[in-house]
Design a protein around this motif. Structure first.
Motif, PDB file in Angstrom:
ATOM      1  N   VAL A  43       0.821  -1.212   0.000  1.00 18.62           N
ATOM      2  CA  VAL A  43       0.000   0.000   0.000  1.00 18.62           C
ATOM      3  C   VAL A  43       0.855   1.262   0.000  1.00 18.62           C
ATOM      4  CG1 VAL A  43      -1.994  -1.123   1.059  1.00 18.62           C
ATOM      5  CG2 VAL A  43      -0.262  -0.077   2.529  1.00 18.62           C
ATOM      6  N   VAL A  44       2.032   1.205   0.616  1.00 16.22           N
ATOM      7  CA  VAL A  44       2.932   2.360   0.566  1.00 16.22           C
ATOM      8  C   VAL A  44       3.411   2.589  -0.862  1.00 16.22           C
ATOM      9  CG1 VAL A  44       5.263   3.117   1.179  1.00 16.22           C
ATOM     10  CG2 VAL A  44       3.683   2.394   2.959  1.00 16.22           C
ATOM     11  N   GLY A  45       3.730   1.494  -1.569  1.00 19.98           N
ATOM     12  CA  GLY A  45       4.145   1.627  -2.956  1.00 19.98           C
ATOM     13  C   GLY A  45       3.049   2.229  -3.819  1.00 19.98           C
ATOM     14  N   VAL A  46       1.807   1.772  -3.615  1.00 17.35           N
ATOM     15  CA  VAL A  46       0.689   2.310  -4.385  1.00 17.35           C
ATOM     16  C   VAL A  46       0.435   3.770  -4.002  1.00 17.35           C
ATOM     17  CG1 VAL A  46      -1.775   2.088  -4.893  1.00 17.35           C
ATOM     18  CG2 VAL A  46      -0.352   0.037  -4.666  1.00 17.35           C
ATOM     19  N   ALA A  47       0.482   4.060  -2.701  1.00 18.86           N
ATOM     20  CA  ALA A  47       0.240   5.424  -2.235  1.00 18.86           C
ATOM     21  C   ALA A  47       1.310   6.392  -2.721  1.00 18.86           C
ATOM     22  CB  ALA A  47       0.174   5.454  -0.707  1.00 18.86           C
ATOM     23  N   ALA A  48       2.528   5.891  -2.943  1.00 17.49           N
ATOM     24  CA  ALA A  48       3.592   6.745  -3.468  1.00 17.49           C
ATOM     25  C   ALA A  48       3.357   7.083  -4.935  1.00 17.49           C
ATOM     26  CB  ALA A  48       4.948   6.059  -3.308  1.00 17.49           C
ATOM     27  N   ALA A  49       2.595   6.212  -5.620  1.00 19.16           N
ATOM     28  CA  ALA A  49       2.332   6.437  -7.043  1.00 19.16           C
ATOM     29  C   ALA A  49       1.051   7.208  -7.288  1.00 19.16           C
ATOM     30  CB  ALA A  49       2.276   5.087  -7.766  1.00 19.16           C
ATOM     31  N   THR A  50       0.064   7.089  -6.371  1.00 13.73           N
ATOM     32  CA  THR A  50      -1.222   7.752  -6.582  1.00 13.73           C
ATOM     33  C   THR A  50      -1.873   8.069  -5.241  1.00 13.73           C
ATOM     34  OG1 THR A  50      -3.432   7.513  -7.566  1.00 13.73           O
ATOM     35  CG2 THR A  50      -2.405   5.525  -6.715  1.00 13.73           C
ATOM     36  N   THR A  51      -2.724   9.076  -5.229  1.00 16.29           N
ATOM     37  CA  THR A  51      -3.480   9.417  -4.022  1.00 16.29           C
ATOM     38  C   THR A  51      -4.913   8.887  -4.099  1.00 16.29           C
ATOM     39  OG1 THR A  51      -4.121  11.552  -4.995  1.00 16.29           O
ATOM     40  CG2 THR A  51      -2.124  11.496  -3.609  1.00 16.29           C
ATOM     41  N   ASP A  52      -5.220   8.133  -5.141  1.00 17.89           N
ATOM     42  CA  ASP A  52      -6.561   7.584  -5.328  1.00 17.89           C
ATOM     43  C   ASP A  52      -6.854   6.548  -4.242  1.00 17.89           C
ATOM     44  OD1 ASP A  52      -8.986   6.718  -6.199  1.00 17.89           O
ATOM     45  OD2 ASP A  52      -8.258   5.800  -8.050  1.00 17.89           O
ATOM     46  N   VAL A  53      -7.815   6.861  -3.378  1.00 19.76           N
ATOM     47  CA  VAL A  53      -8.140   5.967  -2.264  1.00 19.76           C
ATOM     48  C   VAL A  53      -8.637   4.622  -2.765  1.00 19.76           C
ATOM     49  CG1 VAL A  53      -9.622   5.643  -0.251  1.00 19.76           C
ATOM     50  CG2 VAL A  53      -8.638   7.892  -0.713  1.00 19.76           C
ATOM     51  N   ALA A  54      -9.423   4.619  -3.838  1.00 15.19           N
ATOM     52  CA  ALA A  54      -9.964   3.366  -4.364  1.00 15.19           C
ATOM     53  C   ALA A  54      -8.849   2.433  -4.810  1.00 15.19           C
ATOM     54  CB  ALA A  54     -10.910   3.650  -5.530  1.00 15.19           C
ATOM     55  N   ALA A  55      -7.843   2.975  -5.482  1.00 11.40           N
ATOM     56  CA  ALA A  55      -6.724   2.149  -5.937  1.00 11.40           C
ATOM     57  C   ALA A  55      -5.953   1.570  -4.757  1.00 11.40           C
ATOM     58  CB  ALA A  55      -5.794   2.978  -6.821  1.00 11.40           C
ATOM     59  N   ILE A  56      -5.730   2.390  -3.740  1.00 16.52           N
ATOM     60  CA  ILE A  56      -5.018   1.923  -2.548  1.00 16.52           C
ATOM     61  C   ILE A  56      -5.824   0.848  -1.835  1.00 16.52           C
ATOM     62  CG2 ILE A  56      -4.085   2.596  -0.302  1.00 16.52           C
ATOM     63  CD1 ILE A  56      -3.625   5.395  -1.484  1.00 16.52           C
ATOM     64  N   LEU A  57      -7.128   1.056  -1.705  1.00 17.54           N
ATOM     65  CA  LEU A  57      -7.988   0.093  -1.021  1.00 17.54           C
ATOM     66  C   LEU A  57      -8.027  -1.240  -1.746  1.00 17.54           C
ATOM     67  CD1 LEU A  57     -10.010  -0.549   1.218  1.00 17.54           C
ATOM     68  CD2 LEU A  57     -11.809   0.420  -0.235  1.00 17.54           C
ATOM     69  N   ILE A  58      -8.202  -1.199  -3.069  1.00 20.06           N
ATOM     70  CA  ILE A  58      -8.257  -2.444  -3.850  1.00 20.06           C
ATOM     71  C   ILE A  58      -6.947  -3.219  -3.727  1.00 20.06           C
ATOM     72  CG2 ILE A  58      -8.375  -3.375  -6.190  1.00 20.06           C
ATOM     73  CD1 ILE A  58     -10.312  -1.076  -6.849  1.00 20.06           C
ATOM     74  N   ALA A  59      -5.842  -2.514  -3.853  1.00 16.10           N
ATOM     75  CA  ALA A  59      -4.539  -3.177  -3.734  1.00 16.10           C
ATOM     76  C   ALA A  59      -4.348  -3.767  -2.344  1.00 16.10           C
ATOM     77  CB  ALA A  59      -3.422  -2.186  -4.044  1.00 16.10           C
ATOM     78  N   GLY A  60      -4.763  -3.006  -1.322  1.00 14.39           N
ATOM     79  CA  GLY A  60      -4.604  -3.490   0.043  1.00 14.39           C
ATOM     80  C   GLY A  60      -5.451  -4.707   0.333  1.00 14.39           C
ATOM     81  N   VAL A  61      -6.723  -4.681  -0.063  1.00 13.97           N
ATOM     82  CA  VAL A  61      -7.617  -5.819   0.177  1.00 13.97           C
ATOM     83  C   VAL A  61      -7.130  -7.053  -0.567  1.00 13.97           C
ATOM     84  CG1 VAL A  61      -9.950  -6.702  -0.201  1.00 13.97           C
ATOM     85  CG2 VAL A  61      -9.626  -4.384   0.673  1.00 13.97           C
ATOM     86  N   ALA A  62      -6.709  -6.867  -1.814  1.00 16.67           N
ATOM     87  CA  ALA A  62      -6.182  -7.998  -2.578  1.00 16.67           C
ATOM     88  C   ALA A  62      -4.952  -8.594  -1.899  1.00 16.67           C
ATOM     89  CB  ALA A  62      -5.832  -7.552  -3.996  1.00 16.67           C
ATOM     90  N   SER A  63      -4.089  -7.719  -1.382  1.00 19.98           N
ATOM     91  CA  SER A  63      -2.882  -8.192  -0.699  1.00 19.98           C
ATOM     92  C   SER A  63      -3.229  -8.957   0.572  1.00 19.98           C
ATOM     93  CB  SER A  63      -1.982  -7.005  -0.367  1.00 19.98           C
ATOM     94  OG  SER A  63      -0.859  -7.410   0.375  1.00 19.98           O
ATOM     95  N   VAL A  64      -4.215  -8.464   1.318  1.00 23.05           N
ATOM     96  CA  VAL A  64      -4.621  -9.120   2.558  1.00 23.05           C
ATOM     97  C   VAL A  64      -5.172 -10.511   2.277  1.00 23.05           C
ATOM     98  CG1 VAL A  64      -6.255  -9.058   4.472  1.00 23.05           C
ATOM     99  CG2 VAL A  64      -5.050  -6.977   3.806  1.00 23.05           C
ATOM    100  N   LEU A  65      -6.091 -10.611   1.325  1.00 24.85           N
ATOM    101  CA  LEU A  65      -6.708 -11.904   1.016  1.00 24.85           C
ATOM    102  C   LEU A  65      -5.688 -12.895   0.455  1.00 24.85           C
ATOM    103  CD1 LEU A  65     -10.105 -10.747  -0.550  1.00 24.85           C
ATOM    104  CD2 LEU A  65      -9.663 -11.573   1.772  1.00 24.85           C
ATOM    105  N   ALA A  66      -4.873 -12.430  -0.470  1.00 25.69           N
ATOM    106  CA  ALA A  66      -3.877 -13.317  -1.068  1.00 25.69           C
ATOM    107  C   ALA A  66      -2.843 -13.754  -0.035  1.00 25.69           C
ATOM    108  CB  ALA A  66      -3.189 -12.621  -2.237  1.00 25.69           C
ATOM    109  N   GLY A  67      -2.413 -12.811   0.794  1.00 22.27           N
ATOM    110  CA  GLY A  67      -1.396 -13.137   1.796  1.00 22.27           C
ATOM    111  C   GLY A  67      -1.895 -14.104   2.848  1.00 22.27           C
TER     112      GLY A  67
END
Length: 239
Positions: A43-67
């Motif tokens: 999420v830090v990597g995504v947040a460094a590239a964009t401030t879009d909350v939806a993009a950060i949330l989707i990436a974070g949720v996907a990471s949580v479930l996959a992990g």
């Protein structure tokens, strides 16, 4: 009570499922640390590239479930292999005791002689332990296995997946709740503090040096966050 009036300790904590305790601790600490670091790094990597909350949330949720799924499956496969090996060794020892008891008795005596007992004492110990519980005596002396304490893959998998989910909650909240300019600094601080706590706790429970454990996990986590932040920042600038 003993002859001196001291109470008999029937449940010495060092003898009660130590192997199981360490297995749970290993799976739980590994899952929590991985949940904190991997989700935070993404999420830090995504947040460094964009401030879009939806993009950060989707990436974070996907990471949580996959992990969490990956940690649970990984622990299940690993511990299942260990359990199958232990069961095979127990079955092999049981067959040997049934087919060649005298050879096994002599083998047990030799094991105690190698530990420093005299021939006479080793013979007495081996015979008395064999009469009490031959299988348990051989498993402990030869293989260091307790047949009543074979590891459970479901317990390890559940502990690892659950601890990953718990660990992942912190970076998700830290990256989503603050305003955009505070997301990455807040996540950095929260993750380092959380890793320090998990490192200290695991060392305290396991009786290991605490400073070394804390430094190990915090430095590793900080490097992971810095690397993904740098990549996200470069990609964000490029876009």
């Amino acid at each position: 009570m003993t002859a001196t009036g001291e109470p008999i300790h029937r449940a010495d904590p060092h003898a009660v499922s130590v192997h199981s305790k360490l297995n749970w601790l290993r799976a739980g600490v590994l899952g929590a640390n991985d949940g904190i670091v991997s989700v935070a790094a993404l999420v830090v990597g995504v947040a460094a590239a964009t401030t879009d909350v939806a993009a950060i949330l989707i990436a974070g949720v996907a990471s949580v479930l996959a992990g969490a799924t990956s940690m649970g499956l990984g622990e299940y496969v690993s511990v299942s292999t260990q359990r199958d090996t232990e069961r095979a060794l127990i079955a092999k020892e049981r067959r040997e005791l049934d087919t060649m008891p005298q050879h096994e008795l002599e083998e047990l005596e030799q094991l105690y002689r190698e530990k420093g007992l005299s021939r006479e004492t080793a013979r007495v110990v081996a015979r008395e332990l064999t009469e009490h519980d031959a299988l348990a005596a051989h498993l402990e002396a030869e293989l260091h296995i307790n047949q009543d304490d074979v590891v459970s893959p479901w317990h390890a998998a559940g502990a690892s997946a659950l601890s990953f989910l718990i660990g992942a909650v912190l970076p998700m909240l830290a990256i989503l709740l603050p305003p955009p300019e505070w997301r990455i600094p807040t996540t950095f601080v929260a993750v380092i503090v959380a890793l320090a706590v998990t490192g200290w706790t695991s060392a305290w429970i396991g009786g290991a040096p605490r400073t070394r454990a804390v430094l190990r996990v915090t430095i590793g986590g900080a490097l992971a966050l810095a690397a993904t932040w740098a990549i996200g920042a470069l990609l964000g600038v490029a876009v």
